[in-house]
Design a protein around this motif. Structure first.
Motif, PDB file in Angstrom:
ATOM      1  N   TRP A   1      23.855  13.448  88.620  1.00 42.65           N
ATOM      2  CA  TRP A   1      23.454  12.116  88.185  1.00 42.65           C
ATOM      3  C   TRP A   1      22.108  12.105  87.478  1.00 42.65           C
TER       4      TRP A   1
ATOM      5  N   GLU B   1      26.598   4.171 100.721  1.00 47.15           N
ATOM      6  CA  GLU B   1      25.741   5.020  99.905  1.00 47.15           C
ATOM      7  C   GLU B   1      24.369   4.368  99.737  1.00 47.15           C
TER       8      GLU B   1
ATOM      9  N   HIS C   1      31.701   6.241  96.063  1.00 48.06           N
ATOM     10  CA  HIS C   1      32.200   7.220  95.106  1.00 48.06           C
ATOM     11  C   HIS C   1      32.942   8.338  95.831  1.00 48.06           C
TER      12      HIS C   1
ATOM     13  N   SER D   1      31.335  11.689  97.111  1.00 44.47           N
ATOM     14  CA  SER D   1      30.463  11.681  98.288  1.00 44.47           C
ATOM     15  C   SER D   1      31.108  12.343  99.494  1.00 44.47           C
TER      16      SER D   1
ATOM     17  N   THR E   1      26.682  14.075  95.510  1.00 42.33           N
ATOM     18  CA  THR E   1      25.911  12.851  95.265  1.00 42.33           C
ATOM     19  C   THR E   1      24.630  12.889  96.099  1.00 42.33           C
TER      20      THR E   1
END
Length: 503
Positions: free
Chosen positions: A187, A410, A437, A440, A446
């Motif tokens: 990310w 999250e 997501h 995860s 993540t």
């Protein structure tokens, strides 16, 4: 901080009797609202503008050349540009070749850029509407052939003039579980066409151990890499065949064909793409999901919550009946300054007068004693990018004054999620949407799950929250179909109005 470019699109010599998709409306439909573009139309007659969301464009201006014709137009245009050219960084002409010497001289004198391209004189209007892209960049014929004219102009996810509240029969609160089924990627790195790792789909069964205890049937909003690769689609097919889930669509533009745009931060938001390209990518994703799972997806999410001014019209043309692309209180870059960008989650609503497409927002809100209009005014300063280094937001949350909470495992604690639900219930909400997501569930993909211990806590979060929602709130788990097709439609629909920026 560099200001976003503001472009003036000059449309000259409008002639009566042309299609509503004339050069002016073509430009209006393509321009991104976050860039502050404007259109100036000159001619004897006011253009016939179709009903479009106000948010499509910053402003539309019209100058009549009057009975004196060309001379009057030159004088009027010169005066207008002298008064207003300072507001723009560039000017682009569409079907305005006769104005080129004047406009070029004024741009050079004032240090403004004259953008080449646009719609040349004599171009058929329908073809022009299909070819014009953001900043006037033409897109390949294969994509331009997907006519923008097939889209209506009667829906908007973000423009409230098109909205109508969805009314639900009395009953317990409902909780949807939506999962962004997508490829794993870093990310913090730039977006890449090569991001296609969908191995994490093999771990989704871990969450289904929790789902089965609470009667949860989630919807996986799958993007193109998941649908197009066996490592992604095979686990979903098994869950789907056993009736343990449903499958919808999620658009990640940078990994969805056709790949003709520059891959960058701006184009990672589908709503920033030219309309014809956004439409073609959505069509490709929809067809791929239908071929893979044997049924047309009917619920959609725009990746990174990057909706555009024509996203709702695109979804209607492709047969979708639910969108879940609204991320309240988490405006994407470029939209943080728009009115309402920091507002708390609205209840589910219709995005069109026909009530064919429903928006079910992700549940998120500003919570605390200062929530409301004062909280929305403070939110950009407390939660914006510049405030991350300051401890102000944390102090406000600890004092119970204001905090920003989204319904997800999250980055949110279970106590935070409980406060959000209680706050939204007090505000009359009865439909809640939880999301996370899929990557995860594999450690390292993540920022939220780095090791097995964090994954165990992630699954325990789901178990504890579902227990709370069922036992303390008295709610029940629901599917998106129950929300979409179980709602009434008794609210009065406000009439759609034409853009009144034209005098």
């Amino acid at each position: 901080m560099m200001r976003a470019p503001r472009v003036l699109h000059l449309v000259s010599r409008y002639r009566p009797g042309e299609s509503q998709l004339d050069a002016a409306s073509a430009a209006m439909q393509e321009l991104s609202p976050r860039l502050g573009h404007e259109v100036l139309v000159t001619g004897q007659h006011r253009p016939a503008v179709p009903p479009l969301p106000r948010s499509t464009l910053a402003a539309i201006h019209y100058l009549s050349d009057g009975p004196l014709g060309e001379a009057a137009r030159q004088v009027a245009l010169t005066g207008w540009l002298l008064r207003n050219l300072h507001r723009f960084t560039a000017v682009q002409m569409h079907d305005a070749d006769d104005q080129a010497p004047l406009v070029a001289m004024l741009c050079k004198t004032s240090g403004r850029r004259l953008v080449e391209g646009g719609i040349p004189a004599g171009t058929p209007r329908q073809a022009a509407a299909q070819q014009l892209g953001a900043y006037g960049v033409r897109i390949p014929t294969a994509v331009a052939a997907a006519p923008d004219t097939e889209l209506g102009c009667d829906a908007s996810i973000t423009d409230r003039r098109f909205h109508d509240a969805a009314v639900f029969p009395a009953g317990p609160p409902l909780l949807l579980t939506t999962i962004d089924a997508e490829e794993a990627f870093n990310w913090s790195h730039p977006f890449s066409l090569d991001a296609r790792d969908v191995v994490s789909m093999r771990s989704q069964h871990l969450a289904h151990r929790v789902f089965s205890r609470h009667g949860v049937v989630p919807v996986y909003l799958a993007d193109y890499p998941v649908a197009a690769q066996d490592a992604g689609r095979a686990p979903l097919r098994e869950l789907l065949q056993d009736g343990l889930c449903d499958v919808g669509a999620q658009m990640h533009p940078w990994v969805t064909p056709p790949h003709i745009e520059t891959i960058n931060e701006s184009n990672s938001f589908a709503g920033n793409l030219p309309v014809a390209l956004e439409l073609e990518k959505a069509r490709c994703l929809t067809d791929t999901l239908a071929d893979t799972f044997g049924t047309m997806p009917r619920i959609y999410r725009t990746g990174r919550y990057g909706v555009g001014p024509r996203t709702a019209d695109i979804l209607k043309s492709l047969g979708y009946v639910v969108d879940s692309s609204l991320a309240p209180c988490w405006p994407p870059p470029g939209r943080r300054g728009l009115p309402g960008a920091w507002a708390s989650a609205p209840k589910p609503y219709w995005v069109d007068a026909d009530r064919t497409l429903m928006e079910i927002p992700v549940s998120a809100a500003l919570v605390g004693r200062m929530s409301g209009r004062s909280g929305e005014a403070l939110a950009p300063f407390l939660f914006g990018p510049r405030a991350r280094r300051l401890p102000i937001a944390g102090g406000m949350a600890r004092l119970g004054l204001l905090e920003r909470i989204r319904l997800t495992p999250e980055g949110m604690t279970v106590p935070e999620a409980k406060r959000l639900v209680r706050h939204m219930l007090a505000g009359g909400h009865r439909v809640f949407s939880l999301t996370y997501h899929s990557p995860s569930l594999e450690p390292g993909n993540t920022p939220y799950v780095r090791d097995i211990a964090q994954r165990d806590r992630f699954l325990a979060w789901l178990d504890e929250f579902y227990t709370f929602f069922r036992e303390e709130v008295g709610g029940r788990m629901a599917t998106w179909q129950e929300v979409r097709f179980g709602s009434g439609a008794t609210a009065e629909q406000p009439a759609n109005t034409l853009l009144d920026a034209l005098p």
